[in-house]
Enzyme design. Structure first.
Site, PDB file in Angstrom:
ATOM      1  CB  SER A  67      -0.954  -0.038   1.199  1.00 16.74           C
ATOM      2  OG  SER A  67      -1.864   1.025   1.170  1.00 16.74           O
ATOM      3  CG  ASP A 267      -3.028   4.180  -0.776  1.00 16.71           C
ATOM      4  OD1 ASP A 267      -3.785   3.979  -1.755  1.00 16.71           O
ATOM      5  OD2 ASP A 267      -2.903   3.371   0.151  1.00 16.71           O
ATOM      6  CG  ASP A 269      -2.742  -0.478  -1.943  1.00 16.40           C
ATOM      7  OD1 ASP A 269      -2.880   0.661  -1.462  1.00 16.40           O
ATOM      8  OD2 ASP A 269      -3.132  -1.517  -1.361  1.00 16.40           O
ATOM      9  CG  ASN A 374      -6.464   6.180   6.588  1.00 15.31           C
ATOM     10  OD1 ASN A 374      -7.492   5.991   5.959  1.00 15.31           O
ATOM     11  ND2 ASN A 374      -5.940   5.257   7.377  1.00 15.31           N
ATOM     12  NE  ARG A 503      -6.315   2.102  19.124  1.00 18.09           N
ATOM     13  CZ  ARG A 503      -5.419   1.766  18.189  1.00 18.09           C
ATOM     14  NH1 ARG A 503      -4.546   2.665  17.742  1.00 18.09           N
ATOM     15  NH2 ARG A 503      -5.366   0.552  17.720  1.00 18.09           N
ATOM     16  CB  SER A 505       0.803   0.278  19.800  1.00 17.54           C
ATOM     17  OG  SER A 505       1.275  -0.286  18.597  1.00 17.54           O
ATOM     18  N   GLY A 506      -1.182  -1.902  18.552  1.00 13.56           N
ATOM     19  CA  GLY A 506      -1.333  -3.315  18.205  1.00 13.56           C
ATOM     20  C   GLY A 506      -0.032  -3.993  17.855  1.00 13.56           C
ATOM     21  CB  THR A 507       2.600  -3.233  15.802  1.00 13.99           C
ATOM     22  OG1 THR A 507       2.638  -1.798  15.864  1.00 13.99           O
ATOM     23  CG2 THR A 507       1.524  -3.664  14.820  1.00 13.99           C
TER      24      THR A 507
END
EC number: 5.4.2.3
Length: 542
Positions: A67, A267, A269, A374, A503, A505-507
């Site tokens: 992306s 963006d 992709d 975004n 919140r 982070s997921g990573t």
């Protein structure tokens, strides 16, 4: 699995050993990392795609793209039979496959999962996978589908599973025909000022610019100039929707000569879209028109058509059926956009951050609209509503041809065909924006004046263990650790129109802080104060 299948899997997987020390997690974007570490992951997700196809007895899509990431990255993700994202139930299996340390562990994982899911491996139709890639040099050779935007692949998977033709030509024709229908239905006297009729598009030096060049050849009613189409320049480097939205400056190839002209940015992709206008004498700064504003434009137009369609004029029974219309956002949507939508009489609901959650919630309505700031989002129409709408349109063609109600029905049907209901699609979204602006007679400046964003600030706070933060209410309320939400509320109350949430982070082991208020200084101060609270409660020591 029989012995032959086991032997083939062992032999083939041994050719793609996982890189040592690399752990990947399947998220909204699928798997994404530096291209040099993804060979085993792409191979293994191919296994998952085949199993998913056998389980669902449907076509499954496999898209190789990163992306909006830099050109040295790549990624791979699944398109489910609906054309949407991989079912969340299968994400843990994807993680386990990607992180299996060797071929024997991989074989055991597959064997156990096939038994658990009761997936037929013999005596059934073959798995069918549609493969696509973007223009990155590390992309696989996609024999079946070739170079595509990510949304094109999702559209094709959805079309194939609906027994429709699913080539790139059909995709282009459906977009151009439905766009033409909307243009033909524009009320007299709504033409945009000729000075504002031109659109300049930044293609991010990716696949979207290349495909828009092809689509442009069969479009009527739109004056498009495409820059950064990939013939020169580097993918996503100083260009593209992600760069424009975050930096709020012009992409490469744009400048003072473009002041006053409507501009858009895709963006890498082509699954994100933002608009902008170049500010005069402002050192390449822009007025950004982000995903929240695109959502607002779409919602106003849809609501207008529904109101026109359901004017009673003596009608009774289910001719005046009122479909459910829902607008779906995350907590990251600017508060000014949410206030504007609610004041316009629209139902607004929130989900956790991530397109998969937005899409799932939007599917609960007859018409569900979702977007992230975004620029990623789309509109979903329920099959039941489309069936009713098609019948109502046919009835109106007989009883009141040319009426406002009939035209409203035709517009809604055209929108359902123009918008990519499988996933966010910058090309279809761009055409819908352009059609609505012409319908409204609005310039980009009139559109941007729907409301003015509240100043906001985002920060990251390093913590020892991000899982210590537990949230609810679409990640807007912290329930653990105890006391931190009350402290956030007290701090937020000090600022007019203040809003703040945290919140995990997921990573990575960080907690993300979002704050907004009526001034830049207030938003900054609120964000910093809450970041200090996070540090106090979680002991990050930063």
């Amino acid at each position: 699995m029989n012995d032959k299948q086991r032997a083939i899997l062992l032999q083939s997987s041994s050719r793609f050993p996982p890189p040592p020390g690399v752990k990947l997690s399947y998220g909204t974007a699928g798997f994404r990392a530096d291209a040099s570490v993804l060979q085993s992951t792409v191979f293994r997700l191919g296994i998952l795609a085949a199993l998913r196809s056998l389980k669902t007895q449907s076509v499954i899509g496999l898209m190789i793209t990163a992306s909006h990431n830099k050109i040295s990255d790549n990624g791979v993700k699944i398109a489910d039979p609906s054309g949407g994202m991989l079912s969340q139930d299968w994400e843990p299996f994807a993680d386990a496959l990607a992180d299996a340390p060797d071929s024997q562990h991989l074989l055991q994982l597959v064997d156990d999962f096939v038994k658990k899911e009761n997936i037929p491996l013999e005596g059934v139709q073959s798995a069918e996978i549609s493969l696509g890639r973007d223009t990155r040099p590390t992309g696989a050779v996609a024999v079946d589908m070739g170079i595509l935007t990510t949304p094109q692949l999702h559209w094709m998977v959805r079309a194939r599973n609906k027994s429709m033709k699913a080539t790139e030509l059909e995709y282009f024709e459906q977009l151009s025909n439905s766009f033409r229908c909307l243009i033909d239905l524009i009320p007299q006297g709504s033409a945009v000022n000729k000075m504002n009729n031109k659109l300049i598009v930044d293609g991010a030096n990716g696949v979207g610019g290349e495909k828009l060049e092809l689509l442009k050849k069969i479009l009527n009613g739109l004056d498009i100039e495409i820059r950064n189409s990939g013939k020169q320049g580097v993918l996503n480097e100083g260009v593209g929707a992600d760069y424009v939205q975050k930096e709020k400056v012009v992409p490469c190839g744009f400048g003072p000569a473009d002041v006053g002209i409507r501009c858009a940015s895709l963006d890498g992709d082509a699954d994100r879209l933002v608009y902008f206008s170049v500010l005069p004498n402002a050192n390449n700064r822009i007025d950004l028109v982000d995903g929240d504003k695109i959502l607002s434009l779409f919602a106003l137009f849809i609501e207008e058509q529904l109101n026109t369609l359901n004017k009673r004029d003596g009608d009774t029974e289910n001719k005046c059926y009122r479909p459910t219309l829902g607008v779906v956002q995350t907590a990251y949507a600017n508060g000014a956009s949410t206030d504007y939508l609610k004041h316009s009489g629209l139902e607004v609901v929130f989900t956790k951050t991530g397109v998969k959650y937005l899409h799932q919630k939007a599917a609960e309505y007859d018409i569900g609209i979702y977007f992230e700031a975004n620029g990623h989002g789309t509109i979903l129409f329920s099959e039941g509503f489309l069936h009713w709408l098609d019948g109502r349109s046919s009835e109106l063609a007989l009883t009141s041809k040319g009426s406002g109600q009939q035209k409203a029905a035709l517009r809604l049907l055209a929108v359902s065909k123009l918008i990519n209901q499988a996933v966010g699609d910058a090309l279809s979204g761009l055409l819908l924006v352009e059609a609505i602006l012409q319908h409204m007679g609005w310039s980009i400046h009139r559109w941007n004046d729907l409301y003015h964003d509240l100043p906001s600030r985002q920060l990251k706070v390093k913590v020892v263990d991000r899982t210590a933060i537990v949230t609810e209410n679409a990640e807007t309320v912290v329930v653990s650790p105890l006391g931190i939400q009350e402290a956030i509320n007290a701090e937020t109350a000090r600022y007019p129109r203040g809003r703040c949430f945290i919140r995990p982070s997921g990573t990575e082991d960080v907690v993300r802080v979002y704050a907004e208020a009526t001034t830049e200084d207030a938003a900054d101060n609120l964000a910093n104060a809450v970041a200090q609270l996070v540090d106090q409660f979680l002991g990050g020591g930063t």
